[in-house]
Design an enzyme around this catalytic site. Sequence first.
Site, PDB file in Angstrom:
ATOM      1  N   HIS A 248      37.180  30.889  37.002  1.00 18.87           N
ATOM      2  CA  HIS A 248      37.608  30.146  38.127  1.00 18.87           C
ATOM      3  C   HIS A 248      38.176  31.490  38.858  1.00 18.87           C
ATOM      4  O   HIS A 248      38.470  32.555  38.452  1.00 18.87           O
ATOM      5  CB  HIS A 248      38.888  29.187  37.972  1.00 18.87           C
ATOM      6  N   GLU A 250      40.998  31.784  40.687  1.00 19.50           N
ATOM      7  CA  GLU A 250      42.344  32.461  40.337  1.00 19.50           C
ATOM      8  C   GLU A 250      42.365  33.373  39.007  1.00 19.50           C
ATOM      9  O   GLU A 250      43.237  34.363  39.060  1.00 19.50           O
ATOM     10  CB  GLU A 250      43.103  31.218  40.374  1.00 19.50           C
ATOM     11  N   CYS A 278      43.929  24.749  39.225  1.00  9.55           N
ATOM     12  CA  CYS A 278      43.806  23.809  38.289  1.00  9.55           C
ATOM     13  C   CYS A 278      44.955  24.120  36.974  1.00  9.55           C
ATOM     14  O   CYS A 278      45.718  24.768  37.224  1.00  9.55           O
ATOM     15  CB  CYS A 278      42.449  23.665  37.781  1.00  9.55           C
ATOM     16  N   CYS A 281      44.316  27.315  35.489  1.00  9.76           N
ATOM     17  CA  CYS A 281      44.547  28.658  36.243  1.00  9.76           C
ATOM     18  C   CYS A 281      46.279  28.683  36.243  1.00  9.76           C
ATOM     19  O   CYS A 281      46.667  29.660  36.041  1.00  9.76           O
ATOM     20  CB  CYS A 281      43.858  28.303  37.478  1.00  9.76           C
TER      21      CYS A 281
END
Length: 343
Positions: A248, A250, A278, A281
């Site tokens: 992801h 992040e 999310c 993360c």
Amino acid sequence: MKLTALDPFPTLQTERLTLRAFTIDDAPQLFLIRSSPLAMQYMDSTPFTELAQAEKFTLEKIKDRTEKKGISWAITLKGNDKLIGDIAYWSISAKNHRAEVGYSLLPQHWGKGYMSEALRAVIDWGFEKLALHSIEADINPHNTASRKLLLKMGFKKEGYFNEDYYFDGKFLDSELYGLLKPDFYTIQQSASDRQDPTHRSYMTQCISLGKIAGENKEPPVGSILVHGTKVIGQGLENVKASQDVTGHAEMLAIRDAINKGHIDKLSSAIMYTTHEPCIMCTYAIRTHKIPKIIYGLDVPHIGAATSTFQVLNSKHVPYWEVVPEVISGVMKEECMELDKKYR
């Protein structure tokens, strides 16, 4: 609590609206709302069928203020005195310094931000002039628009009642929301922060990364970490190409900062990202004690701020010492367009 604030009637002005006292002349317009199947869909009360019902309702609202039981405003557009909606503290509990807010609007005026404008003004008046300690709102659980509006103002869900309300031959559920003064003004400050040119500049960089991810057939998410005025890490979504579920944006921005030798700066950095982080993360964000998160678009199905889980906002996990400050909705429209183009 300052019930003296109810008299004389407090007319409120916003950028586009005037919130004024009801008069009996408002009854025909109020009848249009209260007889509309669309407007009444989640009101859970019987629609009006006669103008006399609207006239009676109007007189009751005027009487409530004189008896200090509640206060109702007619919502009008500036330059046009015709009622387009109403907003009220339906009941005021002086003992508990608490009031219940309710509102309605003609359907042809939906989607223009008028109710956000009116509700913001009424809440501000309630806390500052009426000296309320808390405000409540009770909604039909299917009324997603009303829920979204309340959350936007800083309300928090306080309860869900199963089949507690009987209407039209059925037992219906209810959702109760509550708002405290500090939560409301924190949200208002966040709204001001959304227009900060510095935030917009860094979010533009995230959107550029998101476009690259989208062109690579990945979800269009981009993220950067900023320390002072320097970008110390950046990431763009790379789950499909890497076949790594942790790819992801992040997470990759955090890894990039660490790989560049900036792990000691994470606890005083700001993370910008196109989409709400999310839960996965957020674990990394809070483990590294990143104190501020700024994002553009809510992701209510898995987001760590707006979903059921709300890990990003939780204050009850003992080994996480920092609860990040969260500013949402920065360049929301641009992030939404990014999402539409590449999803």
